[in-house]
Design an enzyme around this catalytic site. Structure first.
Site, short mmCIF file in Angstrom:
data_model
loop_
_atom_site.label_atom_id
_atom_site.label_comp_id
_atom_site.label_asym_id
_atom_site.label_seq_id
_atom_site.Cartn_x
_atom_site.Cartn_y
_atom_site.Cartn_z
N THR A 88 -32.08 -14.55 64.68
CA THR A 88 -33.20 -15.43 64.34
C THR A 88 -34.31 -14.68 63.61
O THR A 88 -34.37 -13.46 63.59
CB THR A 88 -33.78 -16.10 65.60
OG1 THR A 88 -34.31 -15.10 66.47
CG2 THR A 88 -32.72 -16.91 66.32
N ASP A 89 -35.23 -15.47 63.05
CA ASP A 89 -36.39 -14.91 62.36
C ASP A 89 -37.64 -15.18 63.20
O ASP A 89 -37.56 -15.65 64.33
CB ASP A 89 -36.50 -15.49 60.95
CG ASP A 89 -36.64 -17.01 60.91
OD1 ASP A 89 -36.96 -17.63 61.96
OD2 ASP A 89 -36.43 -17.59 59.84
N ALA A 90 -38.80 -14.92 62.65
CA ALA A 90 -40.06 -15.08 63.37
C ALA A 90 -40.33 -16.54 63.76
O ALA A 90 -41.07 -16.80 64.70
CB ALA A 90 -41.22 -14.54 62.54
#
Length: 142
Positions: free
Chosen positions: A15-17
């Site tokens: 995942t990303d931020a």
């Protein structure tokens, strides 16, 4: 109708931020589907190299994102089209988030060149491989 389907689960480290699967992982998911497809046919990419003396580097990749995939969501990647050129193979993928009602998460396309690994020059798809892929649902470019 899918030529081949691959199922997996998204993980936190993908995942990303924003807390959703990072865009680059969609390409990894497509490549996993492609590799599993070939693993069943030829023993995977090492089998392709050993059997046909080719490698298949990516030369084009596109993805249209439609709905996010979240950590621990189950998803499915369908290979929906395999188009055979003279020296390339184009795959079309559809990715579905099965944990969110089967909503389509992305449409992706990857083009690979068929390459002689000794010269790194593109070559024609070996006839035996072409026929094997056609028997699995691939089609000739029109």
């Amino acid at each position: 109708m899918a030529i081949y389907s691959y199922r997996s689960t998204a993980y936190w480290n993908e995942t990303d931020a924003a807390g959703i699967v990072h865009f680059s992982n969609y390409f990894r998911y497509c490549e996993r589907a492609e590799e599993e497809f070939f693993k069943n046919l030829t023993g995977g990419f090492p089998g392709i190299l050993a059997r046909y003396g080719i490698t298949v580097p990516r030369v084009k990749a596109l993805c249209e994102y439609r709905h996010p995939i979240y950590p621990h969501d189950d998803f499915r990647v369908d290979i929906v089209d395999v188009e055979l050129g003279n020296r390339s193979i184009k795959y079309k993928f559809e990715i579905f988030n099965e944990s969110r009602g089967g909503v389509k998460a992305a449409d992706c396309e990857i083009v690979v060149a068929v390459v002689d690994p000794k010269t790194m020059k593109s070559i024609e798809i070996p006839g035996e491989l072409r026929e094997l892929l056609k028997s699995m649902g691939a089609r000739e470019r029109t």
